[in-house]
Design an enzyme around this catalytic site. Structure first.
Site, PDB file in Angstrom:
ATOM      1  N   ARG A  16       0.700  -1.013   0.340  1.00 21.84           N
ATOM      2  CA  ARG A  16      -0.054   0.051   0.086  1.00 21.84           C
ATOM      3  C   ARG A  16       0.730   1.368  -0.048  1.00 21.84           C
ATOM      4  O   ARG A  16       0.848   1.644  -0.795  1.00 21.84           O
ATOM      5  CB  ARG A  16      -1.299  -0.098   1.071  1.00 21.84           C
ATOM      6  CG  ARG A  16      -2.277   0.875   1.191  1.00 21.84           C
ATOM      7  CD  ARG A  16      -1.498   2.607   1.193  1.00 21.84           C
ATOM      8  NE  ARG A  16      -1.032   2.543   2.697  1.00 21.84           N
ATOM      9  CZ  ARG A  16       0.076   3.068   3.732  1.00 21.84           C
ATOM     10  NH1 ARG A  16      -0.603   4.710   2.396  1.00 21.84           N
ATOM     11  NH2 ARG A  16       0.160   3.472   4.626  1.00 21.84           N
ATOM     12  N   HIS A 208       5.076   3.673  12.815  1.00 24.38           N
ATOM     13  CA  HIS A 208       5.034   3.786  11.501  1.00 24.38           C
ATOM     14  C   HIS A 208       6.590   4.516  11.248  1.00 24.38           C
ATOM     15  O   HIS A 208       5.989   6.650  11.243  1.00 24.38           O
ATOM     16  CB  HIS A 208       4.776   4.651  10.572  1.00 24.38           C
ATOM     17  CG  HIS A 208       3.668   4.362   9.368  1.00 24.38           C
ATOM     18  ND1 HIS A 208       2.870   3.652   8.805  1.00 24.38           N
ATOM     19  CD2 HIS A 208       3.375   5.376   8.259  1.00 24.38           C
ATOM     20  CE1 HIS A 208       2.816   3.817   7.190  1.00 24.38           C
ATOM     21  NE2 HIS A 208       3.680   5.179   7.110  1.00 24.38           N
ATOM     22  N   HIS A 210       8.790   6.915   8.287  1.00 28.71           N
ATOM     23  CA  HIS A 210       9.825   6.714   7.100  1.00 28.71           C
ATOM     24  C   HIS A 210      11.134   7.708   7.234  1.00 28.71           C
ATOM     25  O   HIS A 210      10.763   8.393   8.299  1.00 28.71           O
ATOM     26  CB  HIS A 210       9.252   8.343   6.121  1.00 28.71           C
ATOM     27  CG  HIS A 210       7.892   7.644   5.248  1.00 28.71           C
ATOM     28  ND1 HIS A 210       7.034   6.400   4.529  1.00 28.71           N
ATOM     29  CD2 HIS A 210       6.518   7.640   6.300  1.00 28.71           C
ATOM     30  CE1 HIS A 210       6.248   6.793   4.079  1.00 28.71           C
ATOM     31  NE2 HIS A 210       4.962   6.894   4.510  1.00 28.71           N
ATOM     32  N   CYS A 241       4.204   9.137   0.003  1.00 33.59           N
ATOM     33  CA  CYS A 241       2.915   9.840   0.185  1.00 33.59           C
ATOM     34  C   CYS A 241       2.615  10.624  -0.689  1.00 33.59           C
ATOM     35  O   CYS A 241       3.584  11.699  -0.923  1.00 33.59           O
ATOM     36  CB  CYS A 241       2.872  10.465   1.604  1.00 33.59           C
ATOM     37  SG  CYS A 241       0.770  11.088   1.253  1.00 33.59           S
ATOM     38  N   ASN A 250       9.664   3.690   3.090  1.00 35.23           N
ATOM     39  CA  ASN A 250       9.240   3.625   4.940  1.00 35.23           C
ATOM     40  C   ASN A 250      10.810   3.196   5.290  1.00 35.23           C
ATOM     41  O   ASN A 250      11.060   2.672   4.327  1.00 35.23           O
ATOM     42  CB  ASN A 250       8.010   2.637   5.294  1.00 35.23           C
ATOM     43  CG  ASN A 250       6.560   2.866   4.997  1.00 35.23           C
ATOM     44  OD1 ASN A 250       5.747   4.006   3.400  1.00 35.23           O
ATOM     45  ND2 ASN A 250       6.262   3.131   6.016  1.00 35.23           N
TER      46      ASN A 250
HETATM   47  P1  HMG Z   1     -12.617  14.765  -2.487  1.00 34.99           P
HETATM   48  O1  HMG Z   1     -12.367  15.190  -4.362  1.00 34.99           O
HETATM   49  O2  HMG Z   1     -12.020  16.238  -1.258  1.00 34.99           O
HETATM   50  O3  HMG Z   1     -14.063  14.146  -2.467  1.00 34.99           O
HETATM   51  O4  HMG Z   1     -10.891  14.070  -1.697  1.00 34.99           O
HETATM   52  P2  HMG Z   1     -14.966  14.145  -3.181  1.00 34.99           P
HETATM   53  O5  HMG Z   1     -15.991  13.587  -2.107  1.00 34.99           O
HETATM   54  O6  HMG Z   1     -15.310  15.345  -3.674  1.00 34.99           O
HETATM   55  O7  HMG Z   1     -15.105  13.155  -4.040  1.00 34.99           O
HETATM   56  C1  HMG Z   1     -14.300  13.310  -5.007  1.00 34.99           C
HETATM   57  C2  HMG Z   1     -14.317  12.060  -6.484  1.00 34.99           C
HETATM   58  O8  HMG Z   1     -13.856  11.173  -6.110  1.00 34.99           O
HETATM   59  C3  HMG Z   1     -15.678  11.360  -6.618  1.00 34.99           C
HETATM   60  O9  HMG Z   1     -16.034  11.447  -7.809  1.00 34.99           O
HETATM   61  C4  HMG Z   1     -16.203  10.422  -5.653  1.00 34.99           C
HETATM   62  O10 HMG Z   1     -17.082   9.320  -5.780  1.00 34.99           O
HETATM   63  C5  HMG Z   1     -15.027   9.900  -5.587  1.00 34.99           C
HETATM   64  P3  HMG Z   1     -16.853  11.770  -9.239  1.00 34.99           P
HETATM   65  O11 HMG Z   1     -18.537  11.834  -8.203  1.00 34.99           O
HETATM   66  O12 HMG Z   1     -15.609  13.435  -8.945  1.00 34.99           O
HETATM   67  O13 HMG Z   1     -16.521  10.926 -10.574  1.00 34.99           O
HETATM   68  N1  HMG Z   1     -14.345   9.002  -4.068  1.00 34.99           N
HETATM   69  C6  HMG Z   1     -14.040   8.046  -4.119  1.00 34.99           C
HETATM   70  N2  HMG Z   1     -14.196   7.019  -5.331  1.00 34.99           N
HETATM   71  C7  HMG Z   1     -14.005   5.697  -4.765  1.00 34.99           C
HETATM   72  N3  HMG Z   1     -13.237   5.723  -3.558  1.00 34.99           N
HETATM   73  C8  HMG Z   1     -13.526   6.796  -2.522  1.00 34.99           C
HETATM   74  C9  HMG Z   1     -13.761   7.743  -3.064  1.00 34.99           C
HETATM   75  N4  HMG Z   1     -14.282   9.057  -1.953  1.00 34.99           N
HETATM   76  C10 HMG Z   1     -14.460   9.556  -3.634  1.00 34.99           C
HETATM   77  N5  HMG Z   1     -12.946   6.030  -1.353  1.00 34.99           N
HETATM   78  C11 HMG Z   1     -10.868  12.174  -0.742  1.00 34.99           C
HETATM   79  C12 HMG Z   1     -11.165  13.647  -0.856  1.00 34.99           C
HETATM   80  C13 HMG Z   1     -10.451  11.329   0.436  1.00 34.99           C
HETATM   81  C14 HMG Z   1     -11.142  10.695  -1.503  1.00 34.99           C
HETATM   82  C15 HMG Z   1      -9.621  12.064  -1.811  1.00 34.99           C
HETATM   83  O14 HMG Z   1      -8.859  13.175  -1.240  1.00 34.99           O
HETATM   84  C16 HMG Z   1      -8.556  10.830  -1.510  1.00 34.99           C
HETATM   85  O15 HMG Z   1      -9.213   9.483  -1.931  1.00 34.99           O
HETATM   86  N6  HMG Z   1      -7.405  11.172  -1.060  1.00 34.99           N
HETATM   87  C17 HMG Z   1      -6.144  10.481  -0.510  1.00 34.99           C
HETATM   88  C18 HMG Z   1      -4.951  10.206  -0.297  1.00 34.99           C
HETATM   89  C19 HMG Z   1      -3.923   9.144  -0.077  1.00 34.99           C
HETATM   90  O16 HMG Z   1      -4.159   8.404  -0.241  1.00 34.99           O
HETATM   91  N7  HMG Z   1      -3.235   9.939   0.363  1.00 34.99           N
HETATM   92  C20 HMG Z   1      -2.124   8.531   0.544  1.00 34.99           C
HETATM   93  C21 HMG Z   1      -2.687   7.986   2.058  1.00 34.99           C
HETATM   94  S1  HMG Z   1      -1.992   8.682   4.030  1.00 34.99           S
HETATM   95  C22 HMG Z   1      -0.868   8.143   3.866  1.00 34.99           C
HETATM   96  O17 HMG Z   1       0.255   7.495   2.482  1.00 34.99           O
HETATM   97  C23 HMG Z   1      -0.163   8.522   5.313  1.00 34.99           C
HETATM   98  C24 HMG Z   1       0.801   7.543   6.244  1.00 34.99           C
HETATM   99  O18 HMG Z   1       1.484   5.964   5.227  1.00 34.99           O
HETATM  100  C25 HMG Z   1       0.534   7.164   7.493  1.00 34.99           C
HETATM  101  C26 HMG Z   1       1.915   7.902   7.144  1.00 34.99           C
HETATM  102  O19 HMG Z   1       2.948   7.946   7.335  1.00 34.99           O
HETATM  103  O20 HMG Z   1       2.020   9.470   8.396  1.00 34.99           O
HETATM  104  C27 HMG Z   1      -1.088   6.386   6.707  1.00 34.99           C
HETATM  105 MG    MG Z   2       3.428   6.461   4.719  1.00 37.47          MG
END
Ligand code: HMG
Ligand code: MG
Length: 298
Positions: A16, A208, A210, A241, A250
């Protein structure tokens, strides 16, 4: 030196955290093979993929296909990230039994990463946790930027404590504290951990790190000395990220397992098989592994 735990659970996040940050989109079949190979190493928790918006993270747009195709071993958990109820429903449709919700200790990063304030993101998690409770699904919670933010800089420890406490109170069984950009040092990691452990039981905490600045193993050791017994890491040291400028991989799982087993701390992981899997992955990704232990084994 304080006592370290006798056993540590590794949460493998390479499929992931690793693959979400690859420039080229990794073929679905490679993702499935990676997870199947990891399942044979003795790991008990393998984060499989992420049901986020494919517009935001196209690298994991095939989450449903990946999850539906992996061989799920008995006794192994395969958590997946979900940012909202829509993600939860997609994950459940393919049979996910554990999910992870994620927010941050800094407003600036949260806005870039999930387009929400901390409060808004936690409001979105409440219905996920409600549904999960009814469905018997376990929920892990991530708090990012616990030792610094790529946009706002310093992150006060009080903010980390506040967010971690809220996530735990909401029902997350474990809170993973993320040094998203790998900026912390052992004394800061220890102080942050101690402060959080004042409000969330230490056995509900994970770390966690990095490894951007090569501090991850030292930071992990400091946190083990504070009683943490769950460590997130990524095979071959992949990770980062897409919404955190300057976040590199990581800490490599191979290096964590080597350190822990070398200290007499049991992980249940077969290091040779893990190294083999990491080398296989780095070949697929077309670059050298960042695991020092794997490099030394070649
Ligand atoms: P948004 O644009 O504000 O949300 O995104 P929205 O509700 O307006 O949705 C936009 C579009 O996305 C819509 O589609 C929704 O249907 C669709 P459209 O109408 O335009 O065709 N949508 C989805 N589709 C599939 N699955 C879903 C979903 N939700 C909405 N679940 C949102 C808000 C949260 C969705 C967006 O910002 C997002 O997906 N962000 C994810 C970012 C991400 O994955 N970052 C990496 C993970 S975090 C990380 O790595 C840190 C970690 O490792 C810990 C660390 O290292 O600190 C965990
Ligand atoms: Mg991470």
């Amino acid at each position: 030196m304080s006592a370290v735990p006798q056993a540590v659970r590794i949460v493998e996040v390479g499929a992931r955290d690793g693959l979400q940050n690859e420039k080229a989109i990794v073929p679905t079949a490679t993702k499935i093979e990676l997870i199947d190979r990891l399942s044979a190493t003795g790991l008990r928790t393998i984060e499989a993929t992420s049901f986020v918006s494919p517009k935001w993270v196209p690298q994991l747009a095939d989450a449903a296909e990946v999850f539906a195709s992996i061989r799920r071993e008995a006794g192994v958990s395969y958590p997946v990230l979900v940012p909202n109820l829509q993600g939860y429903e997609r994950a459940r449709a393919v049979g996910a039994e554990e999910v992870a919700v994620f927010t941050a200790a800094s407003e600036a990063f949260n806005r870039k990463n999930i387009n929400a304030s901390i409060d808004e993101s936690i409001d979105r998690f409440a219905p996920v946790l409600d549904r999960a409770r009814g469905d018997g699904v376990k929920v892990r919670g991530y708090v990012s930027t616990v030792l610094g933010c790529p946009y706002q800089g310093e992150v006060p420890v009080d903010d980390v404590v506040r967010v971690a406490r809220r996530m735990h109170a909401l029902g997350c069984y474990e809170i993973s504290l993320g040094d998203t950009i790998g900026i912390g040092t052992p004394s800061k990691a220890r102080a942050m951990l101690r402060a959080v452990a004042g409000v969330v039981p230490v056995d509900a905490l994970a770390v966690h790190f990095h490894d951007t600045r090569g501090q991850a193993l030292a930071n992990i050791l400091a946190c083990l000395e504070e009683g943490v017994a769950v460590v997130d890491s990524s095979v071959s040291g992949t990770g980062g990220c897409p919404y955190a400028k300057g976040a590199t991989g990581n800490v490599a799982s191979e290096d964590v397992v080597y350190m822990l087993e070398g200290m007499g701390i049991s992980t249940g992981v077969d290091l040779e098989k893990l190294i083999e899997t990491g080398l296989w992955l780095s070949e697929r990704l077309g670059r050298e592994t960042s695991s020092r232990v794997a490099r030394a084994s070649i």
